[in-house]
Design a protein around this motif. Structure first.
Motif, PDB file in Angstrom:
ATOM      1  N   GLU A 563       0.877  -1.175   0.000  1.00  0.00           N
ATOM      2  CA  GLU A 563       0.000   0.000   0.000  1.00  0.00           C
ATOM      3  C   GLU A 563       0.918   1.230   0.000  1.00  0.00           C
ATOM      4  O   GLU A 563       1.805   1.322   0.856  1.00  0.00           O
ATOM      5  CB  GLU A 563      -0.863  -0.016   1.251  1.00  0.00           C
ATOM      6  N   THR A 564       0.716   2.128  -0.946  1.00  0.00           N
ATOM      7  CA  THR A 564       1.603   3.281  -1.058  1.00  0.00           C
ATOM      8  C   THR A 564       0.790   4.571  -1.070  1.00  0.00           C
ATOM      9  O   THR A 564      -0.234   4.657  -1.755  1.00  0.00           O
ATOM     10  CB  THR A 564       2.430   3.200  -2.359  1.00  0.00           C
ATOM     11  N   ASP A 565       1.281   5.537  -0.305  1.00  0.00           N
ATOM     12  CA  ASP A 565       0.652   6.854  -0.348  1.00  0.00           C
ATOM     13  C   ASP A 565       1.152   7.553  -1.614  1.00  0.00           C
ATOM     14  O   ASP A 565       2.362   7.763  -1.755  1.00  0.00           O
ATOM     15  CB  ASP A 565       1.067   7.646   0.904  1.00  0.00           C
ATOM     16  N   PRO A 566       0.270   7.913  -2.546  1.00  0.00           N
ATOM     17  CA  PRO A 566       0.746   8.465  -3.821  1.00  0.00           C
ATOM     18  C   PRO A 566       1.376   9.850  -3.675  1.00  0.00           C
ATOM     19  O   PRO A 566       2.055  10.317  -4.589  1.00  0.00           O
ATOM     20  CB  PRO A 566      -0.526   8.524  -4.677  1.00  0.00           C
ATOM     21  N   ILE A 567       1.154  10.514  -2.541  1.00  0.00           N
ATOM     22  CA  ILE A 567       1.735  11.853  -2.369  1.00  0.00           C
ATOM     23  C   ILE A 567       3.078  11.770  -1.626  1.00  0.00           C
ATOM     24  O   ILE A 567       4.088  12.275  -2.089  1.00  0.00           O
ATOM     25  CB  ILE A 567       0.744  12.775  -1.620  1.00  0.00           C
ATOM     26  N   THR A 568       3.092  11.078  -0.496  1.00  0.00           N
ATOM     27  CA  THR A 568       4.352  11.003   0.277  1.00  0.00           C
ATOM     28  C   THR A 568       5.236   9.840  -0.171  1.00  0.00           C
ATOM     29  O   THR A 568       6.395   9.764   0.207  1.00  0.00           O
ATOM     30  CB  THR A 568       4.061  10.823   1.774  1.00  0.00           C
ATOM     31  N   LEU A 569       4.664   8.929  -0.943  1.00  0.00           N
ATOM     32  CA  LEU A 569       5.340   7.704  -1.404  1.00  0.00           C
ATOM     33  C   LEU A 569       5.757   6.784  -0.248  1.00  0.00           C
ATOM     34  O   LEU A 569       6.623   5.933  -0.379  1.00  0.00           O
ATOM     35  CB  LEU A 569       6.562   8.035  -2.280  1.00  0.00           C
ATOM     36  N   GLU A 570       5.115   7.011   0.891  1.00  0.00           N
ATOM     37  CA  GLU A 570       5.353   6.120   2.027  1.00  0.00           C
ATOM     38  C   GLU A 570       4.682   4.777   1.720  1.00  0.00           C
ATOM     39  O   GLU A 570       3.532   4.742   1.292  1.00  0.00           O
ATOM     40  CB  GLU A 570       4.735   6.747   3.265  1.00  0.00           C
ATOM     41  N   THR A 571       5.435   3.728   1.936  1.00  0.00           N
ATOM     42  CA  THR A 571       4.933   2.404   1.548  1.00  0.00           C
ATOM     43  C   THR A 571       4.849   1.484   2.750  1.00  0.00           C
ATOM     44  O   THR A 571       5.707   1.520   3.624  1.00  0.00           O
ATOM     45  CB  THR A 571       5.889   1.775   0.510  1.00  0.00           C
ATOM     46  N   SER A 572       3.821   0.684   2.792  1.00  0.00           N
ATOM     47  CA  SER A 572       3.771  -0.367   3.817  1.00  0.00           C
ATOM     48  C   SER A 572       3.403  -1.690   3.162  1.00  0.00           C
ATOM     49  O   SER A 572       2.782  -1.719   2.103  1.00  0.00           O
ATOM     50  CB  SER A 572       2.780   0.001   4.921  1.00  0.00           C
ATOM     51  N   ILE A 573       3.818  -2.743   3.813  1.00  0.00           N
ATOM     52  CA  ILE A 573       3.514  -4.083   3.302  1.00  0.00           C
ATOM     53  C   ILE A 573       2.224  -4.530   3.982  1.00  0.00           C
ATOM     54  O   ILE A 573       2.106  -4.472   5.205  1.00  0.00           O
ATOM     55  CB  ILE A 573       4.644  -5.081   3.665  1.00  0.00           C
ATOM     56  N   ARG A 574       1.272  -4.989   3.197  1.00  0.00           N
ATOM     57  CA  ARG A 574       0.010  -5.475   3.788  1.00  0.00           C
ATOM     58  C   ARG A 574       0.086  -6.972   4.094  1.00  0.00           C
ATOM     59  O   ARG A 574      -0.577  -7.441   5.011  1.00  0.00           O
ATOM     60  CB  ARG A 574      -1.157  -5.192   2.830  1.00  0.00           C
ATOM     61  N   GLY A 575       0.839  -7.679   3.324  1.00  0.00           N
ATOM     62  CA  GLY A 575       0.945  -9.116   3.602  1.00  0.00           C
ATOM     63  C   GLY A 575       1.944  -9.797   2.691  1.00  0.00           C
ATOM     64  O   GLY A 575       2.222  -9.316   1.595  1.00  0.00           O
TER      65      GLY A 575
END
Lengths: 699, 160
Positions: A563-575
């Protein structure tokens, strides 16, 4: 009992006041010739050692390769050890070290891997099967892409070091944090010019190594041995963590170019793969890496015609070394990312395309290797797809990704990959080696295991105890794994996690079974020894690309959702979901725990900037951090047709980077082709797309 | 400079340079070698100690700042019931971090379960992010911390 930290002495605990401390003076330029060295006036109790002062053999040897123990006048990489400064007062040594000035003529530098010259090619392999040119001519579509992976450090927490002292036999006793004690012994004996029997290597407790202490430990052991030999006093050499991250061997960087022709249905017709790896200044294990990278370059897909050119290139970077997979990681990242492009070109989903093209049971891999056991790739892909709800998520996220200008909400993506893992070395490097384990059943009913294989973690040791206890029907707590000391244990070869699980575990089983057969016929104690030698016939031939490369091959497939924030490009793994077929599983819980920890490591290394000297000099932290957010991890093992245990620890490093890259690419509707996938690389890709769109609008 | 402080429940005194790092004092002057040191930059978590009940990286603490303070290292913590809460929990679920990093993690877990009514996953992940050794399964580690919390709760320690 778990108190594994109680009474453990690690290498950093071996220093005691009065010991001689060794400081390594390193080169400050990446290439050049030393024109002069100015030294401060040294106090009587401080000494210095250079290349010419090494008593006998001046090179460190690993299989058939070698590198100078200290710089021979030609600087090969920034951070190359030039001098050993030694004394008993660390602060005094620090001051003196800062006053040593090395002058260089810096016109001697090699080109980078991207712009290499023929003289820099250390080894080149070429392989061709079928008629690639003819198949390219009749291909419906030809897709060409280039992928790159950066160098990676192991980030093993424990520092590297060695301690030495003169022993009663007139030789040296070395304490070395090494995964390969007999290699350390041989190198120390050669550099001092004394018989091997006079050198004794003792391995202290070690934290998890991630293969970071395979051969480099020998270098530090030689330094301690040389200083002790010269001074007749105990010495201690421990390198700072930053030096360890910057200058000790890491994973080789690579550039891999794929050109693939597919037919109207998306089936592969032909492939041409060009691979360059950066072996650094001293290509110690690049032969093995290049062999493995060739083996895995075309992935697990049926390919009627194939050509591969792979080369290792000498550069002015620190030597690259062993790392999980030794080449599999790089080639599966490129190959699996390319597979997604091929699927897109064929108008198929990544899962559908993979299932259509993966090698079927008993069909050779593209490289020409024929699996002796059925391959269950279809089943692996189906299992992992079902576990992760891949099909539904892929359809939904694909639709969402098409809305490029929608910045409301986070962008989800999902990626899939499939790979194999070879266990043990595959090149000819080991063909003359013989590895042994012995076991002794004592009169009190306890069992002692003797091996120089250093268990990678407590789990491996626990597994060996359980297996031995199970065979001999004794309590696993009564199974002792003897301290690794070269005068007490036989040579079991280099310790890699996968090798420990496959070769060493089998030898332990054989020893215990032999004891079981004779325990009621012979008086106790009974001691047996079993050895392993690579098969002389039908072993892997890297020239013809034929034979059996590994004692056992494991297989895996994985899905990563992001899952990535399109503005900050912060990414997290969902699974992360992973399915594996890795032979006989001795302990499912331990195997799952091992894979899970490797998944987390792989996520970190796939998204973390590689270390660089410039960051260290700015004081920017170099150590990795765990992901702040936990993510779901589910692991399944298929029931295997293989009855031997296979390695598992390298599967995540071959699977996760490509699946993660695909998931990120899908979420943001971009195409990532470089590893690691940092937020900076996401930004560069988005910037590139934005520039392209602007140019198109202007046109 | 003479500095008095409490180390593992005992009053101690040391005459040393004020800027000497706490980790060096612990290891070199008091011989407490189970507390490890790896990065010397406060990032890796291997030198974790408890200072007045708070976990701190001992490599980042100049010794003069601990004057009259309470320091607990893993050596002082071993053998306590609180230590057994944690060790037994990790032992029961067969979660075995590498022995090099585990000493720091044990003290961090103790501090976490003492300061949180019920440590949630993000608290535990935050703890792990301060310990850069990725030797163990994260889900097992989370399970281990939760079980340690329950062990302590069962003993009634948390109610005090």
């Amino acid at each position: 009992m778990l108190d594994t930290h109680k009474n453990k002495r690690f290498i950093c605990d071996y220093y005691s006041p009065g010991m001689i401390i060794i400081k390594i003076i390193r080169a400050e330029v990446p290439g050049g010739i030393i024109s002069g060295i100015s030294m401060p006036e040294l106090p009587a109790d401080v000494g210095i050692i250079g290349f010419e002062d090494i008593p006998a053999e001046k090179d460190l040897h690993v299989f058939s390769r070698s590198m100078p123990l200290l710089c021979d006048g030609n600087i090969k990489y920034e951070g190359e050890p030039v001098l050993l400064l030694y004394g008993k007062d660390e602060k005094e040594l620090d001051i003196l070290a800062s006053e040593i000035r090395i002058d260089y003529e810096t016109d001697y530098t090699l080109a980078s891997m991207e712009t290499y010259t023929e003289e820099q090619v250390d080894r080149e392999l070429k392989y061709s099967r079928g008629k690639p040119d003819r198949n390219f001519a009749k291909a419906h579509k030809i897709i060409e892409e280039t992928y790159s992976t950066s160098s990676q450090h192991h980030y093993d927490l424990e520092p590297q070091g060695a301690a030495a002292m003169i022993n009663e036999a007139g030789g040296v006793d070395i304490t070395s944090a090494t995964q390969w004690p007999f290699n350390v012994r041989d190198n120390v004996s050669e550099c001092l010019g004394i018989p091997k029997k006079k050198v004794n290597i003792d391995v202290p407790a070690m934290g998890k190594t991630h293969s970071g202490k395979l051969w480099y430990a020998g270098l530090l052991a030689c330094y301690a041995a040389i200083v002790t030999w010269k001074t007749n006093e105990p010495s201690f050499c421990l390198i700072p963590k930053t030096d360890s991250i910057l200058y000790t061997p890491g994973r080789a960087a690579s550039i891999i170019r794929h050109k693939t022709g597919i037919d109207e249905n998306g089936k592969i017709l032909c492939r041409s793969i060009d691979i360059s790896i950066d072996s650094g200044a001293c290509p110690m294990l690049s032969e093995e890496v290049i062999n493995r990278i060739c083996f895995s370059a075309a992935g697990v897909y049926m390919t009627p015609a194939l050509e591969i050119t792979a080369r290792s290139i000498r550069t002015n970077n620190p030597p690259s070394g062993a790392f999980n997979g030794m080449g599999f990681h790089q080639s599966f990242f490129a190959g699996e990312c390319h597979a997604n492009s091929l699927a897109a070109a064929a108008g198929l989903g990544p899962l559908e395309w993979r299932k259509m093209n993966t090698a079927r049971k008993h069909i050779n891999l593209p490289i020409g290797w024929e699996s002796r056991k059925p391959i269950q790739l279809d089943k692996l892909l189906d299992t992992v797809a079902e576990m992760s709800d891949y099909k539904r998520k892929h359809a939904a996220y694909s639709l969402s990704a098409k809305m490029q200008n929608d910045f409301s909400g986070k962008k989800r993506g999902i990626g899939i990959s499939v790979c194999c893992q070879g266990n043990g070395f595959m090149g000819k490097v080991e063909e003359n080696e013989k590895y042994t384990v012995s076991a002794r059943l004592d009169t009190d009913g306890s069992l002692s295991l003797f091996t120089s294989a250093v268990p990678e973690n407590f789990q491996t040791a626990s597994l060996w105890r359980d297996i031995a206890g199970g065979i001999l029907e004794i309590n696993p707590d009564d199974v002792r794994i003897e301290t690794v000391n070269t005068s007490l244990v036989p040579d079991s070869g280099p310790s890699l996690f996968s090798r420990n699980i496959t070769i060493i575990t089998q030898l332990i089983e054989k020893c215990c079974n032999a004891i079981k057969k004779s325990r009621f016929r012979l008086p106790l104690p009974i001691e047996v020894k079993r050895s392993y030698r690579l098969p002389r016939t039908n072993g892997w031939d890297p020239e013809s690309f034929s034979g059996n490369p590994f004692p056992i091959v494991s297989w895996g497939a994985a899905v990563v959702e992001t899952e990535t924030d399109p503005i900050t490009l912060e990414t997290s793994i969902r699974g992360v979901w992973l399915a594996a077929d890795c032979g006989k599983i001795m302990n499912i819980e331990l195997a799952k725990a091992e894979i899970e920890s490797e998944i987390f490591r792989s996520v970190i290394s796939s998204t973390m900037k590689p270390p660089a000297v410039k960051y260290a000099r700015l004081g920017i932290p170099l150590t990795p951090v765990q992901p702040q957010n936990p993510f779901a991890v589910r692991i399944e093992f298929l029931s295997s047709r293989e009855n031997k245990p296979g390695g598992i620890g390298e599967l995540p490093d071959s699977l996760i980077p490509a699946a993660l890259s695909e998931a990120l690419s899908m979420g943001l509707n971009i195409k990532l082709a470089d590893l690691p996938s940092t937020s900076e690389s996401l930004f560069r890709q988005l910037e590139h797309i934005s520039n392209t769109q602007e140019t198109e609008l202007e046109d | 400079m003479k500095i008095d402080f409490s180390l593992n429940g005992k009053k101690v005194s040391i005459d040393t340079l004020p800027e000497k790092r706490l980790i060096d004092v612990i290891r070199e002057d008091f011989g407490l070698m189970t507390t490890k040191n790896a990065c010397y930059s406060g990032e890796c978590g291997s030198c974790t100690v408890q200072l007045e009940g708070r976990i701190v990286p001992a490599c980042q603490i100049p010794i003069f700042t601990v004057r009259a303070k309470r320091i607990v290292t893993i050596e002082g913590f071993m053998g306590t019931e609180k230590y057994l809460d944690i060790i037994n929990a990790f032992n029961d679920i067969k979660c075995i971090p590498c022995p090099f990093c585990f000493t720091g993690k044990i003290l961090a877990v103790d501090s976490l379960i003492d300061n949180h009514r019920t440590p949630d996953t993000s608290d535990i992940m935050a703890l792990l992010s301060d310990h850069s050794c990725s030797c163990t399964s994260v889900s097992k580690f989370i399970e281990g911390v939760r079980m340690a919390y329950h062990n302590r709760e069962f003993r009634g320690e948390l109610l005090k």
